[in-house]
Design a protein around this motif. Structure first.
Motif, PDB file in Angstrom:
ATOM      1  N   LEU A 107     118.078 111.294 -33.712  1.00  0.00           N
ATOM      2  CA  LEU A 107     119.536 111.412 -33.638  1.00  0.00           C
ATOM      3  C   LEU A 107     119.994 111.416 -32.175  1.00  0.00           C
ATOM      4  O   LEU A 107     120.998 110.779 -31.832  1.00  0.00           O
ATOM      5  CB  LEU A 107     120.012 112.683 -34.340  1.00  0.00           C
ATOM      6  N   GLY A 108     119.253 112.117 -31.327  1.00  0.00           N
ATOM      7  CA  GLY A 108     119.573 112.132 -29.905  1.00  0.00           C
ATOM      8  C   GLY A 108     119.454 110.751 -29.275  1.00  0.00           C
ATOM      9  O   GLY A 108     120.294 110.346 -28.466  1.00  0.00           O
ATOM     10  N   GLU A 109     118.411 110.013 -29.651  1.00  0.00           N
ATOM     11  CA  GLU A 109     118.236 108.652 -29.144  1.00  0.00           C
ATOM     12  C   GLU A 109     119.382 107.754 -29.600  1.00  0.00           C
ATOM     13  O   GLU A 109     119.894 106.942 -28.825  1.00  0.00           O
ATOM     14  CB  GLU A 109     116.897 108.077 -29.606  1.00  0.00           C
ATOM     15  N   LEU A 110     119.788 107.923 -30.858  1.00  0.00           N
ATOM     16  CA  LEU A 110     120.899 107.126 -31.387  1.00  0.00           C
ATOM     17  C   LEU A 110     122.198 107.481 -30.660  1.00  0.00           C
ATOM     18  O   LEU A 110     122.990 106.593 -30.317  1.00  0.00           O
ATOM     19  CB  LEU A 110     121.047 107.338 -32.887  1.00  0.00           C
ATOM     20  N   ALA A 111     122.403 108.754 -30.399  1.00  0.00           N
ATOM     21  CA  ALA A 111     123.601 109.187 -29.663  1.00  0.00           C
ATOM     22  C   ALA A 111     123.609 108.560 -28.265  1.00  0.00           C
ATOM     23  O   ALA A 111     124.642 108.053 -27.818  1.00  0.00           O
ATOM     24  CB  ALA A 111     123.652 110.710 -29.571  1.00  0.00           C
ATOM     25  N   ALA A 112     122.466 108.565 -27.596  1.00  0.00           N
ATOM     26  CA  ALA A 112     122.378 107.973 -26.259  1.00  0.00           C
ATOM     27  C   ALA A 112     122.627 106.463 -26.322  1.00  0.00           C
ATOM     28  O   ALA A 112     123.334 105.904 -25.475  1.00  0.00           O
ATOM     29  CB  ALA A 112     121.015 108.266 -25.639  1.00  0.00           C
ATOM     30  N   LEU A 113     122.060 105.823 -27.325  1.00  0.00           N
ATOM     31  CA  LEU A 113     122.231 104.386 -27.493  1.00  0.00           C
ATOM     32  C   LEU A 113     123.696 104.030 -27.726  1.00  0.00           C
ATOM     33  O   LEU A 113     124.214 103.064 -27.165  1.00  0.00           O
ATOM     34  CB  LEU A 113     121.377 103.909 -28.672  1.00  0.00           C
TER      35      LEU A 113
END
Length: 131
Positions: A107-113
């Motif tokens: 979820l954090g990676e998706l938020a950053a993306l």
């Protein structure tokens, strides 16, 4: 009939100068809305990376792990577990916890993306709190 001049569109640098006068509290209220607005204006094409993250986020823990967890939890309600079963249940709970940590990472990676906050990604995906 009064003629009014149109209000000039503020430039980003002028807007930033004005925002520099705001309190941190007000800026913290503004930032999630700005990120959400920006995300809505970006093209809605999903990259391979985003598609992969979405697939992992929505998959949940492995089915075999959840089946074994359900079996042991049902058995535990009916009668005490053997020491070996209790150890296995604790291992499974550890595997589920590990998956939850990965879930947060994804979820954090998706938020950053997407260049949005984690709560915004959770809202965008329609995820509900489980606790």
């Amino acid at each position: 009939m009064a003629v009014t001049a149109p209000i000039p569109k503020p430039t980003p640098s002028r807007l930033l100068r004005e925002l520099d006068q705001w309190s941190l509290r007000d800026l913290n209220k503004l930032v999630p809305g700005l990120l959400s607005l920006r995300a809505r204006k970006l093209p809605s094409v999903v990259s391979r990376t985003e598609a992969s993250l979405l697939k992992r986020i929505t998959a949940g823990p492995p089915v075999r792990v959840m089946r074994e967890y359900d079996r042991l939890m049902t058995r535990r309600v009916e009668q005490p577990l053997s020491q070996a079963e209790q150890c296995r249940l604790e291992q499974i709970i550890g595997e589920i916890d590990q998956h939850h940590l990965l879930h947060l990472q994804w979820l954090g990676e998706l938020a950053a993306l997407r260049r949005v906050t984690l709560p915004e990604v959770v809202r965008q995906l329609g995820l509900k709190r489980s606790l």
